[in-house]
Design a protein around this motif. Structure first.
Motif, PDB file in Angstrom:
ATOM      1  N   UNK A  14       0.835  -1.206   0.000  1.00 62.23           N
ATOM      2  CA  UNK A  14       0.000   0.000   0.000  1.00 62.23           C
ATOM      3  C   UNK A  14       0.867   1.252   0.000  1.00 62.23           C
ATOM      4  N   UNK A  15       1.882   1.260   0.848  1.00 60.32           N
ATOM      5  CA  UNK A  15       2.786   2.406   0.938  1.00 60.32           C
ATOM      6  C   UNK A  15       3.476   2.657  -0.408  1.00 60.32           C
ATOM      7  N   UNK A  16       3.981   1.595  -1.024  1.00 64.21           N
ATOM      8  CA  UNK A  16       4.687   1.731  -2.300  1.00 64.21           C
ATOM      9  C   UNK A  16       3.734   2.128  -3.427  1.00 64.21           C
ATOM     10  N   UNK A  17       2.519   1.589  -3.424  1.00 62.57           N
ATOM     11  CA  UNK A  17       1.545   1.959  -4.451  1.00 62.57           C
ATOM     12  C   UNK A  17       1.172   3.427  -4.319  1.00 62.57           C
ATOM     13  N   UNK A  18       1.007   3.899  -3.082  1.00 66.91           N
ATOM     14  CA  UNK A  18       0.684   5.308  -2.855  1.00 66.91           C
ATOM     15  C   UNK A  18       1.801   6.219  -3.350  1.00 66.91           C
ATOM     16  N   UNK A  19       3.055   5.839  -3.089  1.00 64.17           N
ATOM     17  CA  UNK A  19       4.200   6.651  -3.534  1.00 64.17           C
ATOM     18  C   UNK A  19       4.238   6.774  -5.050  1.00 64.17           C
ATOM     19  N   UNK A  20       3.911   5.678  -5.734  1.00 66.28           N
ATOM     20  CA  UNK A  20       4.000   5.641  -7.200  1.00 66.28           C
ATOM     21  C   UNK A  20       2.680   5.953  -7.890  1.00 66.28           C
ATOM     22  N   UNK A  21       1.612   6.146  -7.096  1.00 61.12           N
ATOM     23  CA  UNK A  21       0.277   6.358  -7.642  1.00 61.12           C
ATOM     24  C   UNK A  21      -0.106   5.235  -8.615  1.00 61.12           C
ATOM     25  N   UNK A  22       0.081   3.988  -8.162  1.00 56.80           N
ATOM     26  CA  UNK A  22      -0.202   2.802  -8.965  1.00 56.80           C
ATOM     27  C   UNK A  22      -1.249   1.966  -8.240  1.00 56.80           C
ATOM     28  N   UNK A  23      -2.169   1.404  -8.996  1.00 59.51           N
ATOM     29  CA  UNK A  23      -3.166   0.483  -8.444  1.00 59.51           C
ATOM     30  C   UNK A  23      -2.830  -0.937  -8.898  1.00 59.51           C
ATOM     31  N   UNK A  24      -2.856  -1.862  -7.970  1.00 62.29           N
ATOM     32  CA  UNK A  24      -2.589  -3.265  -8.265  1.00 62.29           C
ATOM     33  C   UNK A  24      -3.725  -4.092  -7.680  1.00 62.29           C
ATOM     34  N   UNK A  25      -4.212  -5.036  -8.459  1.00 67.19           N
ATOM     35  CA  UNK A  25      -5.232  -5.956  -7.967  1.00 67.19           C
ATOM     36  C   UNK A  25      -4.533  -7.016  -7.107  1.00 67.19           C
ATOM     37  N   UNK A  26      -4.907  -7.089  -5.847  1.00 64.07           N
ATOM     38  CA  UNK A  26      -4.295  -8.050  -4.931  1.00 64.07           C
ATOM     39  C   UNK A  26      -5.331  -9.106  -4.573  1.00 64.07           C
ATOM     40  N   UNK A  27      -4.945 -10.358  -4.758  1.00 66.33           N
ATOM     41  CA  UNK A  27      -5.824 -11.475  -4.429  1.00 66.33           C
ATOM     42  C   UNK A  27      -5.149 -12.303  -3.355  1.00 66.33           C
ATOM     43  N   UNK A  28      -5.869 -12.536  -2.277  1.00 65.97           N
ATOM     44  CA  UNK A  28      -5.371 -13.376  -1.195  1.00 65.97           C
ATOM     45  C   UNK A  28      -6.072 -14.715  -1.320  1.00 65.97           C
ATOM     46  N   UNK A  29      -5.288 -15.752  -1.520  1.00 67.12           N
ATOM     47  CA  UNK A  29      -5.834 -17.095  -1.624  1.00 67.12           C
ATOM     48  C   UNK A  29      -5.442 -17.840  -0.351  1.00 67.12           C
ATOM     49  N   UNK A  30      -6.409 -18.041   0.522  1.00 64.51           N
ATOM     50  CA  UNK A  30      -6.198 -18.691   1.822  1.00 64.51           C
ATOM     51  C   UNK A  30      -6.250 -20.197   1.618  1.00 64.51           C
ATOM     52  N   UNK A  31      -5.112 -20.824   1.773  1.00 65.19           N
ATOM     53  CA  UNK A  31      -4.960 -22.244   1.457  1.00 65.19           C
ATOM     54  C   UNK A  31      -5.421 -23.155   2.597  1.00 65.19           C
ATOM     55  N   UNK A  32      -6.677 -23.021   2.971  1.00 63.31           N
ATOM     56  CA  UNK A  32      -7.255 -23.931   3.951  1.00 63.31           C
ATOM     57  C   UNK A  32      -6.835 -23.694   5.384  1.00 63.31           C
ATOM     58  N   UNK A  33      -6.394 -22.477   5.718  1.00 65.70           N
ATOM     59  CA  UNK A  33      -5.988 -22.201   7.100  1.00 65.70           C
ATOM     60  C   UNK A  33      -7.215 -22.149   7.999  1.00 65.70           C
ATOM     61  N   UNK A  34      -6.989 -22.164   9.298  1.00 66.00           N
ATOM     62  CA  UNK A  34      -8.100 -22.024  10.231  1.00 66.00           C
ATOM     63  C   UNK A  34      -8.242 -20.575  10.686  1.00 66.00           C
ATOM     64  N   UNK A  35      -7.678 -19.647   9.901  1.00 65.01           N
ATOM     65  CA  UNK A  35      -7.701 -18.222  10.238  1.00 65.01           C
ATOM     66  C   UNK A  35      -8.599 -17.431   9.297  1.00 65.01           C
ATOM     67  N   UNK A  36      -9.618 -18.043   8.726  1.00 67.97           N
ATOM     68  CA  UNK A  36     -10.373 -17.376   7.669  1.00 67.97           C
ATOM     69  C   UNK A  36     -10.991 -16.050   8.107  1.00 67.97           C
ATOM     70  N   UNK A  37     -11.496 -15.956   9.336  1.00 67.20           N
ATOM     71  CA  UNK A  37     -12.115 -14.694   9.750  1.00 67.20           C
ATOM     72  C   UNK A  37     -11.121 -13.543   9.797  1.00 67.20           C
ATOM     73  N   UNK A  38      -9.960 -13.690  10.472  1.00 67.78           N
ATOM     74  CA  UNK A  38      -9.033 -12.546  10.469  1.00 67.78           C
ATOM     75  C   UNK A  38      -8.522 -12.211   9.063  1.00 67.78           C
ATOM     76  N   UNK A  39      -8.272 -13.224   8.240  1.00 70.54           N
ATOM     77  CA  UNK A  39      -7.740 -12.956   6.908  1.00 70.54           C
ATOM     78  C   UNK A  39      -8.807 -12.297   6.030  1.00 70.54           C
ATOM     79  N   UNK A  40     -10.041 -12.713   6.159  1.00 74.35           N
ATOM     80  CA  UNK A  40     -11.136 -12.089   5.431  1.00 74.35           C
ATOM     81  C   UNK A  40     -11.226 -10.604   5.801  1.00 74.35           C
TER      82      UNK A  40
END
Length: 186
Positions: A14-40
């Motif tokens: 986020x910091x680097x994108x803000x500096x460069x004024x660039x937008x990047x699509x970020x996809x988080x693929x949660x590989x079956x962890x038991x942390x789905x709520x915090x990661x969501x």
């Protein structure tokens, strides 16, 4: 990975994108962890797309599932701790304007505060040698954790992936070579 590591990686992006004024699509693929709520919640807080796998499929399987959310023509993937500098992501993206696949070289790309153990480093070298000899991947570091692939090619290579864990990169690159797709190492 733990949520704090993910937050640190996303803060960095986020910091680097803000500096460069660039937008990047970020996809988080949660590989079956038991942390789905915090990661969501983290994904929502950082405006990321999020996919939760019901069971662990390995990194290759997680990337394959995450491809269903990609809307851009360029796909770059790495680990959630973002062990590379933002400039590498920008460089890879630019190179995908003319090349089909960009594979990083672990020993030439300066990693972002990443320490690799002696054992892990040497096992990686051995596996690369094995792939070089038996799969014909002589000029590519198949285990480097950053790759860029044009989406159309990515969908073809990840379709019917047989190896979804540690060696999935080797299968992807081997398939690309068999199809005559050029792989550029940087």
């Amino acid at each position: 990975n733990n949520p704090q590591t993910l937050i640190q990686g996303l803060e960095y992006l986020k910091s680097e994108m803000d500096k460069c004024n660039i937008k990047i699509e970020i996809i988080i693929s949660d590989d079956g962890s038991d942390l789905s709520e915090p990661i969501d919640k983290i994904a929502q807080d950082y405006f990321c797309k999020y996919i939760k796998l019901e069971m662990n499929l390995g990194k290759g399987g997680a990337i394959n599932q995450g491809l269903s959310l990609v809307t851009t023509q360029k796909v770059l993937y790495t680990d959630s701790d973002i062990p590379y500098y933002f400039e590498h992501l920008i460089d890879f993206s630019k190179k995908l304007d003319t090349d089909s696949i960009i594979a990083g070289e672990r020993y030439t790309i300066k990693e972002n505060n990443q320490k690799i153990s002696f054992t892990r480093r040497n096992l990686g070298i051995l596996f690369n040698k094995f792939c070089s000899i038996f799969l014909g991947l002589k000029d590519v570091d198949n285990q480097c954790g950053i790759k860029g692939i044009r989406k159309d090619i990515c969908l073809t290579l990840f379709n019917n992936l047989t190896v979804t864990r540690y060696a999935f990169d080797a299968e992807i690159l081997f398939r690309a070579r068999k199809l005559g797709i050029n792989i550029k190492s940087v």
